[in-house]
Design a protein around this motif. Sequence first.
Motif, PDB file in Angstrom:
ATOM      1  N   LEU B 104     -39.845  50.507 -42.309  1.00 47.90           N
ATOM      2  CA  LEU B 104     -40.827  49.429 -41.442  1.00 47.90           C
ATOM      3  C   LEU B 104     -39.998  48.422 -40.807  1.00 47.90           C
ATOM      4  CD1 LEU B 104     -44.030  49.586 -41.330  1.00 47.90           C
ATOM      5  CD2 LEU B 104     -44.087  47.805 -43.128  1.00 47.90           C
ATOM      6  N   LEU B 115     -49.352  48.350 -36.567  1.00 41.64           N
ATOM      7  CA  LEU B 115     -49.542  49.544 -37.850  1.00 41.64           C
ATOM      8  C   LEU B 115     -50.407  49.096 -38.831  1.00 41.64           C
ATOM      9  CD1 LEU B 115     -48.661  52.516 -37.871  1.00 41.64           C
ATOM     10  CD2 LEU B 115     -46.491  51.661 -38.671  1.00 41.64           C
ATOM     11  N   THR B 140     -50.746  53.258 -27.228  1.00 41.36           N
ATOM     12  CA  THR B 140     -49.307  53.409 -26.914  1.00 41.36           C
ATOM     13  C   THR B 140     -48.366  52.855 -28.077  1.00 41.36           C
ATOM     14  OG1 THR B 140     -49.649  53.666 -24.655  1.00 41.36           O
ATOM     15  CG2 THR B 140     -47.522  53.434 -25.378  1.00 41.36           C
ATOM     16  N   ALA B 143     -48.866  54.779 -31.397  1.00 40.58           N
ATOM     17  CA  ALA B 143     -48.130  56.143 -31.240  1.00 40.58           C
ATOM     18  C   ALA B 143     -46.342  55.733 -31.301  1.00 40.58           C
ATOM     19  CB  ALA B 143     -48.330  56.703 -29.844  1.00 40.58           C
ATOM     20  N   ARG B 146     -45.924  54.649 -35.326  1.00 42.41           N
ATOM     21  CA  ARG B 146     -46.051  55.736 -36.198  1.00 42.41           C
ATOM     22  C   ARG B 146     -44.879  56.741 -36.211  1.00 42.41           C
ATOM     23  NH1 ARG B 146     -52.495  56.397 -34.609  1.00 42.41           N
ATOM     24  NH2 ARG B 146     -53.453  55.111 -36.448  1.00 42.41           N
ATOM     25  N   LEU B 149     -41.756  54.960 -37.694  1.00 40.69           N
ATOM     26  CA  LEU B 149     -41.852  54.622 -38.875  1.00 40.69           C
ATOM     27  C   LEU B 149     -41.447  56.030 -39.905  1.00 40.69           C
ATOM     28  CD1 LEU B 149     -42.482  53.166 -41.594  1.00 40.69           C
ATOM     29  CD2 LEU B 149     -44.881  54.055 -41.424  1.00 40.69           C
ATOM     30  N   VAL B 150     -42.130  57.320 -39.377  1.00 41.28           N
ATOM     31  CA  VAL B 150     -41.968  58.456 -40.019  1.00 41.28           C
ATOM     32  C   VAL B 150     -40.516  59.074 -39.695  1.00 41.28           C
ATOM     33  CG1 VAL B 150     -42.506  60.884 -39.671  1.00 41.28           C
ATOM     34  CG2 VAL B 150     -44.299  59.153 -39.963  1.00 41.28           C
TER      35      VAL B 150
END
Lengths: 372, 164
Positions: B104, B115, B140, B143, B146, B149-150
């Motif tokens: 994060l 987020l 945006t 998008a 996320r 972060l992943v």
Amino acid sequence: MQHLEDGIIHALIDEELEPDERAATEEHLATCASCTARLKRQRTVTGEADELLVVLDDEPVAQRAYSPPGRDTVSHGPPVVLVPAGAIDAHRRRRRIQGLAAAAMLVVASGAGWFALQGPPPEEGTLPAAAESRVAASDPEVSTEQAAAPSATSGFADTNAASAPMETDQSRRDLADGSPNPRTVPPPANPERTASNNVPSERPTAAARQQSQTPAQDRAVPASARDEAARRERVNAAAEVSRATEPAPAAAAPVPALVTAPSSGEPVGRIGLDVAERMLGGPVHVIDGLRVSEIRSVSGRDVRGADRSRNVVRVIYRGPDGGEIFLDQQRSTGGDGDPVFGAAGWQLGTVRLRLTGDVTNDSLNTLVGKVR
Amino acid sequence: MTDVGQLFRLYHAPLVRMLQRRLGDRDRAEELAQETFARAVQSPPDNPRPWLFAVALNLVREDARRNERQGRRLTLLKADETTSPAPDAVFERREQQARVRAALDRLSARDREALLLKAEGFSYEEIAEALGLARGAVGTTLARARKRLVEAYGAKERGEHAAS
């Protein structure tokens, strides 16, 4: 062909597009395999990101059950008459059967101990014949068809029935995670509610749930030695569960954390308004004039007609006679499949709803009109 | 006072949760939440939800700047090591939380805040208002947030597995 921007794809996932934007986007997706594949990938990424954020939560923040100010249990109009329903959610029926099976197992385990005192100890992993026959007699096999089909005598059709005692809120909570029905195991005198966590005492863990579900399997006579060994193992495990769930001493055990549904990773059990709002992506819908008793998060797998990959927010109302009304809510995905809750549901904003309960259909229809 | 009481009932828990996710420190999260509601008492907001969360996020930024100036960094894992050893499951969870928090932290402040607000059920409109963004930019932003972060979490996990 111009492809969809990531921002549009995520706005579609989050259901934040205006109707005309949404229509145009869906029209594009119908003819663009590449964007359709990107949408699918982005949904996965969104889900993974959401699950990662949940990992950061140490313990539930102090929950305050929502109660609209100045509203009584029943306001304008005649009080809701709670009469037995003709058909209930198959899930509740299955849970009750599991609870009865778990309760019977407790009785058997206690009886096994008594028999041990009376004579030679039973062979490890087996129950005395009398106990086994009691188990078999008290836990008739229920086929999937029987569980799914509404029955004239099911549910609360006979409020005085001794064979199908009405579930209390406490019994439902215990049944929900598979632990024994408190009617056979008295709850602690003062279940602990900490200042930081109003979640009532719940028997925890998927492990305990798995253990308590074994009794049904123990009824079958194993065909092979390997089956017999496995059966002995399960019986011992069930006996451990019964010993572990004996009445607690006066100092109550600490409140365990919420379990999570394996399908969605979302918390399962009693939740607060804020968690419910987060799950729905917006305000929680309530029945105007009724006081909310509880809000729960229920796995989508356990609610008929729900999207199985996500949890359902269940707003529970309880009447003076102990009957219950469930206002189930789940965010609508807007996909091409059957809508959440099917024809029995309706939509408010981006949320699909369904109302069930221990009331007549006329009363339910009246209550539907009061949902805000 | 009744209105702020209602605000507290409705928003205290999600505010603390958002702050706790952001800071990794429950006590500090509670303190900042209290400070946020204190400010709401002084200047009751018209649109409370985005206002409360925007103020809270501002307090987080001020907190971070203050800590940097004082040369102080909160490292929760180190603090935990001074206490009695935690059970394996608890230790593993804390490690996972540290990985998520590190991922994060790789995001820009705006992406991270968007987020966290979305996770609290904020609409795009509310996120835009709380963060001073154009509504059209929220999708945006999310998008990107996320995805990063992943990816950052995945890279962290792979790095740790390779090390072990």
